[in-house]
Design a protein around this motif. Structure first.
Motif, PDB file in Angstrom:
ATOM      1  N   GLU A   1       0.831  -1.203   0.000  1.00  0.00           N
ATOM      2  CA  GLU A   1       0.000   0.000   0.000  1.00  0.00           C
ATOM      3  C   GLU A   1       0.867   1.255   0.000  1.00  0.00           C
ATOM      4  O   GLU A   1       0.499   2.270  -0.587  1.00  0.00           O
TER       5      GLU A   1
ATOM      6  N   ASP B   1      -0.729  -4.648   3.143  1.00  0.00           N
ATOM      7  CA  ASP B   1      -1.008  -3.354   3.765  1.00  0.00           C
ATOM      8  C   ASP B   1      -0.246  -3.436   5.090  1.00  0.00           C
ATOM      9  O   ASP B   1      -0.683  -4.130   6.011  1.00  0.00           O
TER      10      ASP B   1
ATOM     11  N   ASP C   1      -2.636  -1.462   8.649  1.00  0.00           N
ATOM     12  CA  ASP C   1      -4.025  -1.127   8.350  1.00  0.00           C
ATOM     13  C   ASP C   1      -4.630  -0.374   9.539  1.00  0.00           C
ATOM     14  O   ASP C   1      -4.353  -0.709  10.689  1.00  0.00           O
ATOM     15  N   GLY C   2      -5.434   0.629   9.225  1.00  0.00           N
ATOM     16  CA  GLY C   2      -6.096   1.398  10.291  1.00  0.00           C
ATOM     17  C   GLY C   2      -5.170   2.403  10.952  1.00  0.00           C
ATOM     18  O   GLY C   2      -5.424   2.827  12.087  1.00  0.00           O
TER      19      GLY C   2
ATOM     20  N   ARG D   1      -8.904  -0.976  -0.854  1.00  0.00           N
ATOM     21  CA  ARG D   1      -8.082  -1.410  -1.963  1.00  0.00           C
ATOM     22  C   ARG D   1      -8.282  -2.910  -2.201  1.00  0.00           C
ATOM     23  O   ARG D   1      -8.277  -3.717  -1.280  1.00  0.00           O
TER      24      ARG D   1
ATOM     25  N   GLU E   1      -6.345  -5.397   0.566  1.00  0.00           N
ATOM     26  CA  GLU E   1      -7.325  -5.279   1.649  1.00  0.00           C
ATOM     27  C   GLU E   1      -8.517  -6.199   1.360  1.00  0.00           C
ATOM     28  O   GLU E   1      -8.740  -7.181   2.064  1.00  0.00           O
TER      29      GLU E   1
HETATM   30 MN    MN Z   1      -5.631  -0.343   5.244  1.00  0.00          MN
END
Ligand code: MN
Ligand code: MN
Length: 362
Positions: free
Chosen positions: A96, A118, A121-122, A281, A285
């Motif tokens: 990512e 990724d 994430d978050g 994505r 994801e």
């Molecule tokens: Mn993410």
């Protein structure tokens, strides 16, 4: 640790034994990913003590998605790259946080897999100490042993060999599928190993819980407005039952909740930004999460199509993403197809509304 528990290492080797002709490459790759997740878990848990909260660079650097990079986004990306570059399992990687695919440096052998991830994430949640995670997807490289090109990555999700995510919450958990069910492992920090704690995870087919970013309501399409409207109407509405709403804004945390107690997650197509057909994505994801959700008996779609059958055209492409408990996702899909065929009631208060629903049996 209790004696007799299965470690991730043991689990991976036992899985490998079930595949005749397995070379151990895949086990090595999974071990390297698990090691990276331990390192990231450690980095994330240090928080302000390590001085790694906040944004990358003085002016706030942005990644290829145009999103502000956090320091821990960059650190996690580095950890994933370095853990997986050297061993000879991979033909290339994609992240990512990186515009282009990442080739394997010349001094290392090229392997037969492609890794997409990724790394964090978050990460918009990191400064407020809410759960974050790492998501990954593994594909076969079409030309094993040679340098991979971007086109090699553009395979639909059904081609995934393995998908998983680590969740850095109150405990660190690794959830994994190789197409043979879903298993969850908890990091035992005393021994530095992931230990099998949630074997054969499954998504409850029914639920009374939904997750959506309600601030986007005015941009939603009619089928999503209808679905959420029915949930909100609760006992007195067409569904005849009350719902709860959850929204963590961390895909890994939402996924783990749904794996644990059911639920439905929606980041649907909306009209907020015409250039973006969805928020999440596809390749690192939606695809890996969909593989896990389907393997656990749930459903994952765009509202119109199974996520894992979407043919990717770009590395960083976005898709609408709806997943979770089977009965709810099937209902949302049916609202989309009713809408497409003109059978969608245009008034949520229409008396026809409750009687024509396909699923009116609660
Ligand atoms: Mn993410
Ligand atoms: Mn991220």
């Amino acid at each position: 640790m209790q004696y007799g528990r299965t470690t991730l290492t043991q689990f991976i080797i036992e899985e490998q034994r079930r595949v005749s002709g397995a070379t151990g490459d895949f086990s090595g790759l999974l071990n390297d990913i698990a090691t990276a997740c331990k390192v990231i878990s450690n980095a994330v848990s240090k928080g302000a003590l390590a001085g790694t909260l906040g944004e990358q660079g003085a002016g706030g650097e942005t990644n290829v998605q145009g999103e502000v990079q956090k320091m821990l986004d960059v650190i996690s990306n580095e950890v994933m790259l370095r853990s997986n570059l050297w061993a000879g399992h991979l033909a290339a990687m994609a992240s990512e946080e990186m515009d282009e695919i990442c080739p394997i440096p010349n001094q290392y052998p090229r392997g037969k897999y492609l890794l997409l991830f990724d790394p964090l994430d978050g990460s918009s949640n990191i400064d407020v100490n809410i759960s974050v995670g790492t998501i990954f997807s593994i594909l076969h490289s079409p030309n094993p042993g040679t340098e991979a090109a971007l086109a090699d990555f553009l395979q639909p999700g059904v081609k995934q060999v393995c998908a998983g995510f680590a969740l850095y919450g109150p405990s660190t958990i690794l959830v994994l599928t190789t197409g043979n069910g879903v298993n969850g492992f908890t990091l035992d920090r005393d021994i530095g190993e992931f230990v099998l704690t949630q074997p054969n995870m499954s998504v409850a087919p029914e639920t009374k819980e939904f997750a959506i970013n309600a601030s986007n309501e005015r941009f939603w399409e009619a089928p999503v407005k209808r679905y959420v409207g029915e949930c909100l109407a609760g006992k007195t509405g067409p569904r005849g039952k009350d719902f709860n709403m959850r929204w963590v804004a961390s895909l890994v945390a939402e996924t783990y909740r749904i794996l644990t107690r059911g639920g439905v997650f929606m980041y649907p197509k909306d009209s907020k930004d015409a250039a973006k057909p969805g928020r999440l994505r596809l390749m690192y994801e939606a695809n890996p999460i969909s593989f896990i959700i389907e393997q656990a008996g749930g459903v994952a779609t765009t509202g119109r199509q199974r996520i894992m059958e979407v043919q990717p055209t770009e590395l960083h492409q976005r898709v609408p993403f709806i997943f979770g408990s089977r009965s709810e996702v099937e209902r949302i899909d049916s609202y989309h197809s009713e809408y497409a065929s003109g059978r969608e009631p245009d008034n949520l208060d229409s008396p026809l509304f409750s009687t024509r629903s396909l699923f009116r049996n609660e």
